[in-house]
Design a protein around this motif. Structure first.
Motif, PDB file in Angstrom:
ATOM      1  N   LEU A   1       6.776  -8.979 -11.316  1.00  0.00           N
ATOM      2  CA  LEU A   1       8.159  -9.122 -10.834  1.00  0.00           C
ATOM      3  C   LEU A   1       9.071  -9.629 -11.947  1.00  0.00           C
ATOM      4  CD1 LEU A   1       7.514 -10.689  -7.312  1.00  0.00           C
ATOM      5  CD2 LEU A   1       7.942  -8.307  -7.895  1.00  0.00           C
TER       6      LEU A   1
ATOM      7  N   LEU B   1      -1.337  -2.980  -5.959  1.00  0.00           N
ATOM      8  CA  LEU B   1      -0.299  -3.549  -5.091  1.00  0.00           C
ATOM      9  C   LEU B   1      -0.528  -3.299  -3.599  1.00  0.00           C
ATOM     10  CD1 LEU B   1       3.141  -3.152  -6.952  1.00  0.00           C
ATOM     11  CD2 LEU B   1       1.909  -5.250  -6.357  1.00  0.00           C
TER      12      LEU B   1
ATOM     13  N   TYR C   1       5.202  -0.348   5.956  1.00  0.00           N
ATOM     14  CA  TYR C   1       5.807   0.844   5.370  1.00  0.00           C
ATOM     15  C   TYR C   1       4.767   1.742   4.719  1.00  0.00           C
ATOM     16  CZ  TYR C   1       8.792   3.778   2.516  1.00  0.00           C
ATOM     17  OH  TYR C   1       9.404   4.857   1.938  1.00  0.00           O
ATOM     18  N   ARG C   2       3.773   1.122   4.079  1.00  0.00           N
ATOM     19  CA  ARG C   2       2.766   1.959   3.412  1.00  0.00           C
ATOM     20  C   ARG C   2       2.031   2.836   4.411  1.00  0.00           C
ATOM     21  NH1 ARG C   2       2.004   0.936  -1.927  1.00  0.00           N
ATOM     22  NH2 ARG C   2       2.706  -1.117  -2.602  1.00  0.00           N
TER      23      ARG C   2
ATOM     24  N   GLN D   1       0.918  -6.204   6.358  1.00  0.00           N
ATOM     25  CA  GLN D   1       0.552  -5.357   5.234  1.00  0.00           C
ATOM     26  C   GLN D   1      -0.958  -5.109   5.202  1.00  0.00           C
ATOM     27  OE1 GLN D   1       3.903  -7.442   2.565  1.00  0.00           O
ATOM     28  NE2 GLN D   1       2.354  -6.385   1.332  1.00  0.00           N
TER      29      GLN D   1
ATOM     30  N   ALA E   1       9.992  -2.970  -3.232  1.00  0.00           N
ATOM     31  CA  ALA E   1       9.336  -2.423  -4.424  1.00  0.00           C
ATOM     32  C   ALA E   1       7.823  -2.649  -4.344  1.00  0.00           C
ATOM     33  CB  ALA E   1       9.905  -3.072  -5.678  1.00  0.00           C
ATOM     34  N   MET E   2       7.425  -3.830  -3.861  1.00  0.00           N
ATOM     35  CA  MET E   2       5.990  -4.098  -3.752  1.00  0.00           C
ATOM     36  C   MET E   2       5.338  -3.203  -2.705  1.00  0.00           C
ATOM     37  SD  MET E   2       5.236  -8.106  -4.332  1.00  0.00           S
ATOM     38  CE  MET E   2       3.525  -7.688  -4.066  1.00  0.00           C
ATOM     39  N   MET E   3       6.128  -2.753  -1.746  1.00  0.00           N
ATOM     40  CA  MET E   3       5.584  -1.874  -0.711  1.00  0.00           C
ATOM     41  C   MET E   3       5.608  -0.416  -1.146  1.00  0.00           C
ATOM     42  SD  MET E   3       4.667  -3.794   1.720  1.00  0.00           S
ATOM     43  CE  MET E   3       4.393  -2.620   3.025  1.00  0.00           C
ATOM     44  N   GLY E   4       5.950  -0.160  -2.391  1.00  0.00           N
ATOM     45  CA  GLY E   4       5.908   1.199  -2.884  1.00  0.00           C
ATOM     46  C   GLY E   4       7.206   1.970  -2.708  1.00  0.00           C
ATOM     47  N   VAL E   5       8.288   1.290  -2.288  1.00  0.00           N
ATOM     48  CA  VAL E   5       9.582   1.967  -2.212  1.00  0.00           C
ATOM     49  C   VAL E   5      10.169   2.013  -3.614  1.00  0.00           C
ATOM     50  CG1 VAL E   5      11.917   1.865  -1.287  1.00  0.00           C
ATOM     51  CG2 VAL E   5       9.996   1.173   0.126  1.00  0.00           C
TER      52      VAL E   5
END
Lengths: 251, 309, 293
Positions: free
Chosen positions: A61, A80, A109-110, A162, C180-184
C-alpha cells in the motif's frame, strides 16, 4: 498460556529486509520476520517504531525502498485474495450511502465479480459475518449512523466476508468500547482455531499475554519474534521501548 | 499597425482597457492568495457566477443600472450564495464541492432566466457581456494622445470603471493590510488562532466579503471568466515560485499585472499582425496568458513540488 | 404547454423532450458516482474545457471546406480539449497546488481560450458562426431527429457501461484502498467514471449548455441522496429526477418564448432538490421541525 503453534511449511507472512523511508528518515530499517501460520501474532513497539508502516509496506500500500514480503511463499500481490486487511480506522466518507450490510457485501467482490448478482446466498453469508460480531441487528443502518466501535466491527465483518486465510489488523482495539473489544477477540480466536492466521498491531502491553500466541517486537527493525511465553520478556520489551521498563512483564 | 502603438489611437482605445484590466487583475489576485491557501479557490468561481443574478434582480427592482446599485446588489447575491452553500452543506450533508455546484449553477440559471424573461436583455445587460466581459468597449472618447493624461477636462471623460476599480482596489488592499497578521495565522492554523483569541469566523466572513467585492467590481468591467482567472491563476503561479507568503502576494500582483497587460496587447495587436481582420476577446486572452504563466511555473517553478510528509 | 408535456406538440418537440429525458436519466445516474467520488467540480472544469475544442473543431471543418457546424466534428474537438483540461487538472495537482486551485485555473484558462477562439471565428466571418454560442447555455430549438437519436443512443451506452461497472465504481468511491486489495482496478474505474462524465457533458452541450451541464450531474444526485442510504437506489432516483427535469424543461422551453432550455432544466433540478430537502424522510426539514416541536 497457549502453546506455541509449530511453524508449518510456509509462514503466513515472510518479511525479509523490508525498508521504508519517508524523505530521508528511515521508518523501517531492514525488518526481517517470519510470522507463523495458524497463530495470533501481536506486533508491538513504541510510537514511531513503524508498526503500521510494516503492514502497509508488506501489502504494497506504500512503496518500500527495499526488501520483500511473501505471503504463503508467494509475493503478496499474488496472494492478495487470501489476505484481509483492516486499517486502524477506515478513512472513508462516513456519509456514504451504504448500510452495514452493503459494506460487508463489498468484502465478497472477488466471489461475485463484475457482473455477478448479489443473491440470497450472498446476503445470508454477509448477515452471518455481521452476526459473528454481534452486529446482525444493525445490518440496515447507514454506516455513519453507527458508533465507532460498531463501525470497526462492520469493517471486521467485511474482512471476514473475504474468507481470507491471513488477517492483518492495525490496532483493532484502538478507541473501541469493551463490548467491541470482547467481540473482536472472540472472533479472532475462533478464526485462529479454524487454522487462519492473525497478525495485529497492538499497543496495550497488559493484554498481550491474554490475547496473543506470538509476538513481534519492533522498533524500526526486529528486536525479537517468537512465542509470547518466551519472547514477551522484560529484557526484550525494554530493549524495544528504550529504557521504559514495563513492570507488568515477567522478567 | 505597430505605428499606432504610441500614436493617438493607443491612449483612447487601448490604454483604458489596459488600465482597467490591470486594476481588476490586481484587485482579484490579492484575496485570491488566501483563497488558494485555504482551499477555497472555487469560492471565487461561485462568486463570479452569482454576480449576474444579483445585477439583473437589482436592475429589475430599481430600474437603475448605476454602479452603486449594481455593486450593492451583487454583494447581496454573493452573500446569499455564501449562505446557500453553507446551508446546503449543513442541511443536506453534501461536501463543499457539491454545495457550490448546486448554488452557482442554480443562481446563474436564475439570472439568465430573469434576464431573458424580463426583456432586460435587450435594454442594458446581456448574458454574453456577463460571460465575456466588455473590455474593448471601455474607451476614452476625450483622449487625443498621451497629453490627455494631464488634461483635467479630458480626464473626467475616463470610463467610470477606472475610478471605481481603483477605489475598490484600495479598499481591498487596505483591508488585507489591516488584518494581515491575524489572517495569516488563521489561515495557517485555525485551531491555534482560535485559542489565541483571533476572531476566526469573522475573518473568514471578511475574506468572503472582500472576495465578493473584488469579484463584483471586476465582473462588471471584465466579465466572469477573467474574474475567476485572476482570482486563481496569478496566486497559484506565485505559490509555485516561492515559500514566503509576502513574496507570494507580491509575485501574484506581478503576474496579475503582466497577464492583464500582455493579454490586452496580444488581443489587440496580434491578430492584425498575423493577418486576421479585427481583434479577439481581451478578457479571454488575459485568462489564457495567466494560465500560460501557471503552466510555465508548474513545469519550471522552483517550489512546484509538494513537501513530502 | 400541457400538450408539450404530454408529447402532443409535434414530432420534433416530442423527440427533443424524449431525448432530454434520456439525457437527464443518464446524467443523474452518472452524477451519483461523480458526487460519491467527489469529482463534482472536476466535471465542471471538464465541461468548460470543451469550449476551445468546439471552436477549433469549427475552424478545422471550415478550413477543410466544410460547413463548420457539423455536430460530430464539434463534439470531437470538444472531447479533445476536455480531455486535455482533465489532464491539466491532474498535472497541476501533482504540484503543491490543491485540487480546487487546479480546477479553477484550468476552468478559467480553457474557457478564456474558448472565448478567444469564438471571437476569432466572429472576426473571420467564416462559415455560419451564429448558433455556436448555443453550446454555452443550451437550446433545443432547431434540434433534429438525428440529435434526439444521438442523445438516446449515447444515454443508453452510458447506462449500459454503468450497469456493468456499478459495483466496482461504488467500491472505489467508498474505500479505494480496500477496493484495490479486492482486485478492483481503481485507476481504471476513475478513468471510466471520467469518460462517462465526458460523454454526458458532450451529450448535454446541445441541451443544457456547457456552463450549466454540471448541474444536471450534481443536483439530481444530491437530491436523491436525501431519499436513500443505498448507492444503487440513490442512482436510480437521481436518474428519475434528471429525466423529469430534462423532459419538462425541454417541453417548457419549446412552448414558452424566451425560455432558454439549460437554465429551465437547472431550475427544475433545484426545485427537486429543495423539495427533497424539505420532505426527505431522514434529513428533511419537516422531520426536523417535527422532532424539535
Amino acid at each position: 498460556m497457549v502453546d506455541p503453534i509449530p511453524l508449518t511449511t510456509e509462514p503466513a507472512l515472510a518479511i525479509r529486509d523490508l525498508r521504508v523511508s519517508y524523505g530521508a528518515n528511515p521508518v523501517l530499517d531492514g525488518v526481517t520476520a517470519s510470522l507463523a501460520r495458524g497463530a495470533m501474532t501481536a506486533i508491538i513497539g513504541p510510537n514511531g517504531a513503524g508498526k503500521s508502516t510494516l503492514l502497509k509496506a508488506a501489502l504494497g500500500l506504500i512503496p518500500a525502498t527495499g526488501g520483500t514480503a511473501l505471503a504463503f511463499g508467494k509475493p503478496v500481490v499474488q496472494a492478495l485474495p487470501r489476505i484481509a486487511y483492516v486499517p486502524q480506522r477506515a478513512a472513508v466518507d462516513w456519509d456514504f450511502p451504504a448500510r452495514a450490510l452493503d459494506v460487508v457485501l463489498m468484502g465478497m467482490y472477488r466471489r461475485t465479480g463484475l457482473l455477478g448478482r448479489i443473491g440470497k446466498a450472498e446476503t445470508a453469508a454477509a448477515m452471518d459475518c455481521l452476526s459473528r460480531l454481534g452486529m446482525a441487528d444493525f445490518a440496515t443502518r447507514q454506516i455513519g449512523a453507527l458508533s465507532g466501535g460498531q463501525q470497526q466491527r462492520v469493517f471486521l465483518a467485511r474482512a471476514l466476508a473475504q474468507g481470507a486465510e491471513v488477517y492483518l489488523l492495525d490496532e483493532p482495539f484502538a478507541g473501541v468500547d469493551a463490548a467491541t473489544e470482547a467481540a473482536i477477540v472472540t472472533l479472532l480466536k475462533s478464526l485462529r482455531d479454524e487454522g487462519r492466521s492473525i497478525i495485529a498491531v497492538h499497543h496495550d502491553l497488559s493484554t498481550v499475554s491474554a490475547y496473543f500466541d506470538r509476538v513481534l517486537l519492533l522498533n524500526r527493525r526486529t528486536i525479537a519474534e517468537g512465542p509470547v511465553a518466551s519472547t514477551f520478556r522484560q529484557e526484550a520489551v525494554a530493549r524495544t521501548y528504550g529504557n521504559q521498563i514495563a513492570t507488568a512483564i515477567p522478567a | 499597425m505597430l505605428a499606432d502603438f504610441w500614436g493617438a489611437e493607443f491612449v483612447p482605445l487601448t490604454l483604458p482597457p489596459l488600465v482597467i484590466a490591470t486594476l481588476a487583475a490586481l484587485t482579484c489576485a490579492l484575496p485570491g492568495n488566501f483563497l488558494i491557501l485555504r482551499r477555497q479557490a472555487m469560492l471565487g468561481d461561485a462568486m463570479s457566477h452569482v454576480v449576474l443574478p444579483g445585477i439583473v434582480a437589482a436592475y429589475l427592482l430599481t430600474g437603475s443600472a448605476a454602479t452603486p446599485v449594481m455593486l450593492a446588489s451583487a454583494m447581496a447575491a454573493a452573500a446569499l450564495s455564501a449562505l446557500m452553500i453553507e446551508g446546503i452543506r449543513r442541511l443536506a450533508g453534501t461536501d463543499a464541492g457539491v454545495a457550490m455546484g448546486i448554488t452557482f449553477t442554480t443562481l446563474f440559471a436564475a439570472g439568465v432566466l430573469l434576464l431573458e424573461q424580463s426583456g432586460a436583455s435587450s435594454v442594458h445587460l446581456d448574458v454574453e457581456h456577463a460571460l465575456y466581459g466588455n473590455l474593448e468597449g471601455l474607451i476614452w472618447f476625450d483622449a487625443t494622445g498621451w497629453a490627455s493624461l494631464l488634461d483635467p477636462i479630458a480626464l473626467t471623460g475616463l470610463p467610470p470603471e477606472v475610478a471605481g476599480l481603483a477605489l475598490v482596489l484600495s479598499i481591498v488592499a487596505g483591508a488585507m493590510w489591516l488584518v494581515w497578521r491575524p489572517l495569516v495565522i488563521a489561515t495557517f492554523d485555525e485551531g491555534f488562532a482560535r485559542t489565541a483569541g483571533i476572531p476566526v469566523t469573522l475573518l473568514s466572513a471578511g475574506l468572503v466579503a472582500v472576495t465578493a467585492l473584488a469579484a463584483v467590481a471586476a465582473f462588471s468591467a471584465v466579465g466572469s471568466i477573467l474574474t475567476i482567472a485572476m482570482l486563481i491563476c496569478p496566486p497559484a503561479t506565485a505559490r509555485l515560485m516561492t515559500d514566503s507568503l509576502p513574496a507570494q502576494v507580491r509575485l501574484s500582483l506581478v503576474f496579475a499585472a503582466a497577464s492583464a497587460i500582455l493579454g490586452t496587447l496580444i488581443a489587440g495587436y496580434l491578430p492584425p499582425l498575423i493577418g486576421l481582420p479585427g481583434t479577439v476577446s481581451a478578457s479571454g486572452m488575459i485568462a489564457v496568458v495567466s494560465g500560460g504563466f501557471l503552466a510555465l511555473a508548474a513545469v519550471l517553478g522552483p517550489h512546484r513540488r509538494p513537501r513530502s510528509a | 404547454m400541457l400538450s408539450a408535456l404530454l408529447l402532443q406538440s409535434g414530432y420534433n418537440a416530442t423527440l427533443v423532450a424524449i431525448g432530454a429525458a434520456l439525457l437527464g436519466f443518464a446524467a443523474g445516474m452518472v452524477g451519483t458516482f461523480v458526487n460519491l467520488r467527489r469529482r463534482a467540480l472536476v466535471s465542471d472544469a471538464m465541461a468548460h474545457a470543451t469550449l476551445p475544442g468546439i471552436g477549433l473543431g469549427f475552424l478545422a471543418m471550415v478550413a477543410l471546406g466544410g460547413e463548420g457546424r457539423f455536430l460530430p466534428g464539434l463534439l470531437a474537438g470538444a472531447a479533445l480539449t476536455a480531455a486535455l483540461g482533465l489532464w491539466a487538472v491532474q498535472a497541476l495537482t501533482r504540484t503543491r497546488l490543491a485540487e480546487d486551485a487546479a480546477i479553477g485555473a484550468v476552468l478559467s484558462t480553457f474557457y478564456g481560450a474558448g472565448i478567444v477562439i469564438l471571437t476569432v471565428i466572429q472576426t473571420l466571418g467564416a462559415g455560419k458562426p451564429a448558433g455556436l454560442e448555443t453550446v454555452l447555455l443550451g437550446s433545443t430549438a432547431g434540434m433534429l431527429e438525428v440529435d434526439a437519436i444521438t442523445l438516446a443512443m449515447g444515454g443508453a451506452l452510458v447506462l449500459a457501461v454503468l450497469a456493468v461497472l456499478r459495483r466496482a465504481l461504488v467500491m472505489t468511491a467508498f474505500d479505494p484502498g480496500h477496493a484495490a486489495m479486492m482486485g478492483v482496478r481503481t485507476r481504471a474505474m476513475d478513468a471510466a467514471l471520467m469518460l462517462l462524465t465526458l460523454t454526458v457533458v458532450l451529450l448535454g452541450l446541445r441541451v443544457v449548455g456547457l456552463i450549466l451541464v454540471v448541474a444536471l450531474l450534481v443536483i439530481p444526485a444530491a437530491a436523491a441522496r436525501l431519499w436513500s442510504d443505498r448507492a444503487g437506489v440513490v442512482a436510480v432516483i437521481a436518474g428519475i429526477i434528471g429525466a423529469v427535469a430534462g423532459h419538462v424543461g425541454a417541453a417548457l422551453s419549446a412552448t414558452v418564448p424566451d425560455l432558454p432550455t439549460g437554465p429551465v432544466i437547472v431550475m427544475l433540478c433545484f426545485a427537486a432538490f429543495a423539495l427533497s430537502l424539505i420532505l426527505s424522510p431522514k434529513r428533511g426539514l419537516l422531520r426536523r421541525f417535527a422532532h424539535a416541536g
